[in-house]
Design a protein around this motif. Sequence first.
Motif, PDB file in Angstrom:
ATOM      1  N   ASN A  44       0.885  -1.208  -0.048  1.00 17.80           N
ATOM      2  CA  ASN A  44      -0.061   0.227  -0.148  1.00 17.80           C
ATOM      3  C   ASN A  44       1.048   1.359   0.080  1.00 17.80           C
ATOM      4  OD1 ASN A  44      -2.620  -1.678   0.102  1.00 17.80           O
ATOM      5  ND2 ASN A  44      -1.885  -2.124   2.211  1.00 17.80           N
ATOM      6  N   GLU A  45       0.516   2.309   1.222  1.00 13.79           N
ATOM      7  CA  GLU A  45       1.206   3.268   1.114  1.00 13.79           C
ATOM      8  C   GLU A  45       2.973   3.183   1.376  1.00 13.79           C
ATOM      9  OE1 GLU A  45      -0.396   2.731   4.991  1.00 13.79           O
ATOM     10  OE2 GLU A  45      -1.000   2.617   3.168  1.00 13.79           O
ATOM     11  N   ASN A  46       3.216   2.061   1.741  1.00 12.00           N
ATOM     12  CA  ASN A  46       4.738   1.849   2.037  1.00 12.00           C
ATOM     13  C   ASN A  46       5.313   1.314   0.906  1.00 12.00           C
ATOM     14  OD1 ASN A  46       4.390   2.482   4.956  1.00 12.00           O
ATOM     15  ND2 ASN A  46       3.555   0.345   5.059  1.00 12.00           N
ATOM     16  N   ALA A  47       4.902   1.473  -0.279  1.00 16.64           N
ATOM     17  CA  ALA A  47       5.699   1.414  -1.676  1.00 16.64           C
ATOM     18  C   ALA A  47       5.812   2.699  -2.327  1.00 16.64           C
ATOM     19  CB  ALA A  47       4.900   0.333  -2.513  1.00 16.64           C
ATOM     20  N   VAL A  48       6.916   3.258  -2.479  1.00 18.63           N
ATOM     21  CA  VAL A  48       7.077   4.360  -3.226  1.00 18.63           C
ATOM     22  C   VAL A  48       8.085   4.235  -4.496  1.00 18.63           C
ATOM     23  CG1 VAL A  48       8.257   6.668  -3.075  1.00 18.63           C
ATOM     24  CG2 VAL A  48       7.227   5.563  -0.994  1.00 18.63           C
ATOM     25  N   LEU A 104      22.304   6.186  -9.906  1.00 20.90           N
ATOM     26  CA  LEU A 104      20.771   5.981  -9.607  1.00 20.90           C
ATOM     27  C   LEU A 104      20.545   5.510  -8.165  1.00 20.90           C
ATOM     28  CD1 LEU A 104      17.701   5.807 -10.005  1.00 20.90           C
ATOM     29  CD2 LEU A 104      18.151   4.074 -11.224  1.00 20.90           C
ATOM     30  N   TYR A 105      21.293   4.270  -7.980  1.00 19.77           N
ATOM     31  CA  TYR A 105      21.241   3.629  -6.658  1.00 19.77           C
ATOM     32  C   TYR A 105      21.590   4.432  -5.494  1.00 19.77           C
ATOM     33  CZ  TYR A 105      19.957  -0.318  -9.520  1.00 19.77           C
ATOM     34  OH  TYR A 105      19.161  -1.347 -10.554  1.00 19.77           O
ATOM     35  N   SER A 106      22.682   5.112  -5.712  1.00 18.92           N
ATOM     36  CA  SER A 106      23.344   6.134  -4.617  1.00 18.92           C
ATOM     37  C   SER A 106      22.256   7.026  -4.337  1.00 18.92           C
ATOM     38  CB  SER A 106      24.481   6.626  -5.227  1.00 18.92           C
ATOM     39  OG  SER A 106      24.898   7.677  -4.443  1.00 18.92           O
ATOM     40  N   ARG A 107      21.601   7.600  -5.214  1.00 19.52           N
ATOM     41  CA  ARG A 107      20.522   8.481  -4.870  1.00 19.52           C
ATOM     42  C   ARG A 107      19.323   7.931  -4.322  1.00 19.52           C
ATOM     43  NH1 ARG A 107      20.175  13.194  -7.547  1.00 19.52           N
ATOM     44  NH2 ARG A 107      18.615  13.474  -5.828  1.00 19.52           N
ATOM     45  N   LEU A 108      18.924   6.660  -4.587  1.00 17.28           N
ATOM     46  CA  LEU A 108      17.783   5.882  -3.942  1.00 17.28           C
ATOM     47  C   LEU A 108      18.329   5.688  -2.443  1.00 17.28           C
ATOM     48  CD1 LEU A 108      16.430   3.616  -6.789  1.00 17.28           C
ATOM     49  CD2 LEU A 108      15.630   5.926  -6.080  1.00 17.28           C
ATOM     50  N   ARG A 109      19.415   5.459  -2.463  1.00 11.82           N
ATOM     51  CA  ARG A 109      19.789   4.865  -1.000  1.00 11.82           C
ATOM     52  C   ARG A 109      19.568   6.081  -0.149  1.00 11.82           C
ATOM     53  NH1 ARG A 109      25.935   3.735  -0.216  1.00 11.82           N
ATOM     54  NH2 ARG A 109      26.041   5.964  -0.735  1.00 11.82           N
ATOM     55  N   ASP A 110      20.059   7.283  -0.663  1.00  8.19           N
ATOM     56  CA  ASP A 110      19.715   8.743   0.251  1.00  8.19           C
ATOM     57  C   ASP A 110      18.272   8.750   0.555  1.00  8.19           C
ATOM     58  OD1 ASP A 110      22.607   9.150   0.054  1.00  8.19           O
ATOM     59  OD2 ASP A 110      22.516  10.362  -1.773  1.00  8.19           O
ATOM     60  N   ILE A 111      17.507   8.336  -0.570  1.00 13.41           N
ATOM     61  CA  ILE A 111      16.010   8.662  -0.486  1.00 13.41           C
ATOM     62  C   ILE A 111      15.585   7.636   0.401  1.00 13.41           C
ATOM     63  CG2 ILE A 111      14.025   8.645  -1.397  1.00 13.41           C
ATOM     64  CD1 ILE A 111      14.940   9.683  -3.918  1.00 13.41           C
ATOM     65  N   SER A 112      16.019   6.559   0.501  1.00  9.77           N
ATOM     66  CA  SER A 112      15.599   5.414   1.480  1.00  9.77           C
ATOM     67  C   SER A 112      15.977   5.735   2.781  1.00  9.77           C
ATOM     68  CB  SER A 112      16.047   4.046   1.176  1.00  9.77           C
ATOM     69  OG  SER A 112      17.522   4.035   1.506  1.00  9.77           O
ATOM     70  N   ILE A 117      12.928   3.874   4.644  1.00  9.06           N
ATOM     71  CA  ILE A 117      12.707   2.684   3.935  1.00  9.06           C
ATOM     72  C   ILE A 117      13.766   1.763   3.444  1.00  9.06           C
ATOM     73  CG2 ILE A 117      11.445   1.894   1.807  1.00  9.06           C
ATOM     74  CD1 ILE A 117       9.662   4.193   1.869  1.00  9.06           C
ATOM     75  N   LYS A 118      14.261   0.960   4.075  1.00  4.87           N
ATOM     76  CA  LYS A 118      15.618   0.354   3.931  1.00  4.87           C
ATOM     77  C   LYS A 118      15.589  -0.476   2.695  1.00  4.87           C
ATOM     78  CE  LYS A 118      14.786  -3.897   6.613  1.00  4.87           C
ATOM     79  NZ  LYS A 118      15.262  -4.748   7.719  1.00  4.87           N
ATOM     80  N   ASN A 119      14.579  -0.869   2.014  1.00  6.80           N
ATOM     81  CA  ASN A 119      14.721  -1.740   0.909  1.00  6.80           C
ATOM     82  C   ASN A 119      14.436  -0.924  -0.378  1.00  6.80           C
ATOM     83  OD1 ASN A 119      14.480  -4.482   2.413  1.00  6.80           O
ATOM     84  ND2 ASN A 119      12.579  -3.430   2.743  1.00  6.80           N
ATOM     85  N   VAL A 120      15.324  -1.277  -1.616  1.00 10.89           N
ATOM     86  CA  VAL A 120      15.325  -0.828  -2.701  1.00 10.89           C
ATOM     87  C   VAL A 120      14.960  -1.814  -3.913  1.00 10.89           C
ATOM     88  CG1 VAL A 120      16.274   0.587  -4.655  1.00 10.89           C
ATOM     89  CG2 VAL A 120      16.603   1.350  -2.346  1.00 10.89           C
ATOM     90  N   LEU A 121      14.077  -1.869  -4.721  1.00  4.90           N
ATOM     91  CA  LEU A 121      13.707  -2.820  -5.765  1.00  4.90           C
ATOM     92  C   LEU A 121      14.155  -2.282  -7.130  1.00  4.90           C
ATOM     93  CD1 LEU A 121      10.104  -3.927  -4.263  1.00  4.90           C
ATOM     94  CD2 LEU A 121      12.533  -4.626  -3.510  1.00  4.90           C
ATOM     95  N   ASN A 122      14.428  -3.240  -7.907  1.00  2.00           N
ATOM     96  CA  ASN A 122      14.516  -2.876  -9.300  1.00  2.00           C
ATOM     97  C   ASN A 122      13.629  -3.907 -10.086  1.00  2.00           C
ATOM     98  OD1 ASN A 122      16.070  -4.888  -9.506  1.00  2.00           O
ATOM     99  ND2 ASN A 122      17.982  -3.978  -9.717  1.00  2.00           N
TER     100      ASN A 122
END
Length: 271
Positions: A44-48, A104-112, A117-122
Amino acid sequence: MNKELNKKYQNLKKIIKRLDSAIVAFSGGVDSSLVLKVACDILNENAVAVTADTPSIPRRELEETKKIAKQVGAKHIIINTLETTNKNYLENPNNRCYYCKSELYSRLRDISLKLNIKNVLNGTNFDDIKDYRPGMKAAEEFRVISPLKDAEFTKKEVRELARFLRLSIWNKPSAPCLSSRVPYGQQITLKKLSMIEKAENFLKDFGIRELRVRHFGKAARVEVNENDKSIINDNFNKIESKFNEIGFDEIRISNFKSGSLNLMINVRAEN
């Protein structure tokens, strides 16, 4: 849905449910769209969804990500990435995608970290491991999770499930970044990316969905499927005039082949 696909679908949901929350690296392609859809259904809202805005991404593709994210009901964040300021990326080595994905993943890590939110999916799928994908190394380094790969979804199965879940882009052709149209070893420039985007947009306006315009200096190699060559032939004068205006002096027509520049790497490696 057949039994095998349903089994993988249930496994995919279990993989994502265990995460509690996730950021999805969302390009708007079928793979990442399916991951986003299932993540939103489960979390739900925990997916961004997070999409990179970069000169290597066509404006049309960027706008489509907004529509898809809205369709699945996802919170959608668009960020600017800076790979086109990285000398290693601009030199266009055969591992160029590594530098792009690292950015990209460096920026996503910063956002996480910011969103807790500790998990990043591709959207990497099981078939991708058979192809030349230097970006996968960056995913490993940043501990990005690939739920489609882990659930062993092939590209065909990704489309089948996306269709079952009524994703409007289930049959959308693959659309790698504009830099992929420049042969390895030839400099990436913003001018080249702009030329490619303008040329491809012009051809798409004729109704051609699957194509590539490869940048070979003053020559453009237009790759289309056999059944679309008549569109090129019937409108060649208009196309030639537009391509000249864009900056191409020569047009070469070729059969469409996704990843054709990667094939050149494999041929050199075998010789």
